[in-house]
Design a protein around this motif. Structure first.
Motif, PDB file in Angstrom:
ATOM      1  N   ALA A 103     -36.606  37.848 -47.386  1.00 52.56           N
ATOM      2  CA  ALA A 103     -36.187  36.494 -47.016  1.00 52.56           C
ATOM      3  C   ALA A 103     -36.146  35.632 -48.273  1.00 52.56           C
ATOM      4  CB  ALA A 103     -37.147  35.906 -45.999  1.00 52.56           C
ATOM      5  N   PRO A 104     -35.143  34.798 -48.426  1.00 51.84           N
ATOM      6  CA  PRO A 104     -34.983  34.024 -49.671  1.00 51.84           C
ATOM      7  C   PRO A 104     -36.236  33.248 -50.076  1.00 51.84           C
ATOM      8  CG  PRO A 104     -32.990  33.869 -48.365  1.00 51.84           C
ATOM      9  CD  PRO A 104     -33.994  34.601 -47.516  1.00 51.84           C
ATOM     10  N   ALA A 105     -36.868  32.565 -49.123  1.00 53.57           N
ATOM     11  CA  ALA A 105     -38.036  31.753 -49.472  1.00 53.57           C
ATOM     12  C   ALA A 105     -39.189  32.628 -49.954  1.00 53.57           C
ATOM     13  CB  ALA A 105     -38.471  30.912 -48.275  1.00 53.57           C
ATOM     14  N   ALA A 106     -39.424  33.750 -49.268  1.00 55.04           N
ATOM     15  CA  ALA A 106     -40.500  34.656 -49.648  1.00 55.04           C
ATOM     16  C   ALA A 106     -40.230  35.293 -51.003  1.00 55.04           C
ATOM     17  CB  ALA A 106     -40.684  35.731 -48.582  1.00 55.04           C
ATOM     18  N   TYR A 107     -39.005  35.731 -51.201  1.00 50.39           N
ATOM     19  CA  TYR A 107     -38.636  36.387 -52.455  1.00 50.39           C
ATOM     20  C   TYR A 107     -38.778  35.408 -53.623  1.00 50.39           C
ATOM     21  CZ  TYR A 107     -36.062  39.583 -55.511  1.00 50.39           C
ATOM     22  OH  TYR A 107     -35.707  40.435 -56.528  1.00 50.39           O
ATOM     23  N   GLU A 108     -38.307  34.182 -53.414  1.00 51.13           N
ATOM     24  CA  GLU A 108     -38.379  33.172 -54.467  1.00 51.13           C
ATOM     25  C   GLU A 108     -39.827  32.783 -54.757  1.00 51.13           C
ATOM     26  OE1 GLU A 108     -36.812  28.616 -55.402  1.00 51.13           O
ATOM     27  OE2 GLU A 108     -35.975  29.746 -53.717  1.00 51.13           O
ATOM     28  N   GLY A 109     -40.642  32.660 -53.697  1.00 51.35           N
ATOM     29  CA  GLY A 109     -42.033  32.278 -53.886  1.00 51.35           C
ATOM     30  C   GLY A 109     -42.814  33.305 -54.682  1.00 51.35           C
ATOM     31  N   MET A 110     -42.641  34.580 -54.351  1.00 48.72           N
ATOM     32  CA  MET A 110     -43.314  35.625 -55.104  1.00 48.72           C
ATOM     33  C   MET A 110     -42.806  35.678 -56.538  1.00 48.72           C
ATOM     34  SD  MET A 110     -45.677  36.929 -53.292  1.00 48.72           S
ATOM     35  CE  MET A 110     -46.059  38.310 -54.362  1.00 48.72           C
ATOM     36  N   GLY A 111     -41.510  35.448 -56.702  1.00 49.42           N
ATOM     37  CA  GLY A 111     -40.946  35.423 -58.046  1.00 49.42           C
ATOM     38  C   GLY A 111     -41.547  34.320 -58.898  1.00 49.42           C
ATOM     39  N   THR A 112     -41.839  33.165 -58.281  1.00 51.31           N
ATOM     40  CA  THR A 112     -42.454  32.059 -59.014  1.00 51.31           C
ATOM     41  C   THR A 112     -43.859  32.422 -59.473  1.00 51.31           C
ATOM     42  OG1 THR A 112     -41.174  30.470 -57.717  1.00 51.31           O
ATOM     43  CG2 THR A 112     -43.085  29.617 -58.900  1.00 51.31           C
ATOM     44  N   ILE A 113     -44.605  33.135 -58.642  1.00 53.04           N
ATOM     45  CA  ILE A 113     -45.940  33.589 -59.042  1.00 53.04           C
ATOM     46  C   ILE A 113     -45.831  34.547 -60.226  1.00 53.04           C
ATOM     47  CG2 ILE A 113     -47.927  34.973 -58.317  1.00 53.04           C
ATOM     48  CD1 ILE A 113     -47.646  33.688 -55.545  1.00 53.04           C
ATOM     49  N   TYR A 114     -44.904  35.492 -60.155  1.00 52.43           N
ATOM     50  CA  TYR A 114     -44.683  36.384 -61.300  1.00 52.43           C
ATOM     51  C   TYR A 114     -44.332  35.583 -62.556  1.00 52.43           C
ATOM     52  CZ  TYR A 114     -44.209  40.447 -58.121  1.00 52.43           C
ATOM     53  OH  TYR A 114     -44.403  41.427 -57.200  1.00 52.43           O
ATOM     54  N   ASP A 115     -43.451  34.604 -62.373  1.00 51.61           N
ATOM     55  CA  ASP A 115     -42.983  33.824 -63.517  1.00 51.61           C
ATOM     56  C   ASP A 115     -44.110  33.046 -64.191  1.00 51.61           C
ATOM     57  OD1 ASP A 115     -40.402  34.715 -63.111  1.00 51.61           O
ATOM     58  OD2 ASP A 115     -39.715  32.893 -62.107  1.00 51.61           O
TER      59      ASP A 115
END
Length: 252
Positions: free
Chosen positions: A82-94
């Motif tokens: 899901a876009p929100a979940a994918y983006e949120g996890m990506g922000t943590i990685y970032d």
């Protein structure tokens, strides 16, 4: 001295050293997308200051960082694509990747526990000072998760294949004393000495911000981001060394 406080990330700048503090002790500084966004913005702010020559990252409370926030991980697990979940996890990685790209030398001052993404955060720093009684564990497989954020790479480049396998695959937990023995930390000290020792080391290199930025840039190219050969390293270092010599001689 400049002090900037946001909700969950604190920034203090004194004598050329930026101290970034994780400030969510109620959840053991576990990373949410919102907190990760604050961290990235703080690192951007540090990079925009020419007077800063080093950065220390530390935390309030009994844990350095307990990894990704459980609620965030649970929500993402419902539909990881899901876009929100994918983006949120990506922000943590970032957020921890961004720490690894900060333009000045960085020191992680680690007390308490560091788990999962919290391990990635301390691994992203150039140097680690840890409490002797710190608890360091990868913890991904224990939660039923595959490691993320390049965990295998950033762990193994410090402690080697065998120790990385023991921790990341077989769930071995180590304390700060063992971390120093393995090369995961430069030094293990008493809990109350962690931040002062980290600040002491940061203060040395921060005394010359321009040189600090140039030196750490080449250090990472040569050593951290895939070791290069001696011949290539000489080419990386020669222009930087000549620049520093010219500067020391007072030539504009």
């Amino acid at each position: 001295m400049l002090v900037t406080d946001s909700d969950e990330v604190l920034l203090e700048v004194e004598s050329g050293v930026a101290v970034v503090t994780l400030n969510a002790p109620d959840r053991r500084n576990a990373l949410t997308p919102a907190m990760a966004t604050e961290l990235i913005a703080t690192f951007d702010e540090v990079d925009g200051r020419s007077d800063v020559g080093a950065l220390v990252i530390t935390a309030v409370g009994k844990s350095f960082c307990a990894g990704g926030d459980i609620a965030t991980l649970t929500s993402a697990g419902q539909d990881p694509a899901a876009p929100a979940a994918y983006e949120g996890m990506g922000t943590i990685y970032d957020s921890f990747y961004r720490l690894g790209q900060v333009r000045v030398p960085t020191v992680a001052a680690v007390r308490g526990s560091a788990v999962g993404a919290g391990m990635n955060m301390l691994l992203a720093a150039d140097l680690r000072i840890v409490a002797s009684n710190a608890r360091l564990l990868c913890g991904f497989l224990k939660r039923g998760l595959h490691p993320g954020g390049g965990h295998f790479v950033i762990l193994s480049r410090l402690i080697g294949r065998e120790a990385a396998a023991a921790m990341a695959l077989f769930g071995e937990e180590i304390n700060g004393t063992r971390a120093a023995q393995l090369g995961l930390a430069w030094e293990a000290v008493d809990d109350e000495m962690v931040e002062s020792r980290a600040r002491e080391l940061a203060g040395r290199v921060a005394a010359d911000p321009d040189l600090a930025r140039t030196a750490v840039g080449n250090f990472r190219k040569e050593v951290v981001n895939g070791a290069v050969g001696w011949d290539v390293a000489m080419q990386y270092e020669r222009p930087a060394q000549m620049w520093s010599m010219r500067r020391s001689a007072g030539t504009p």
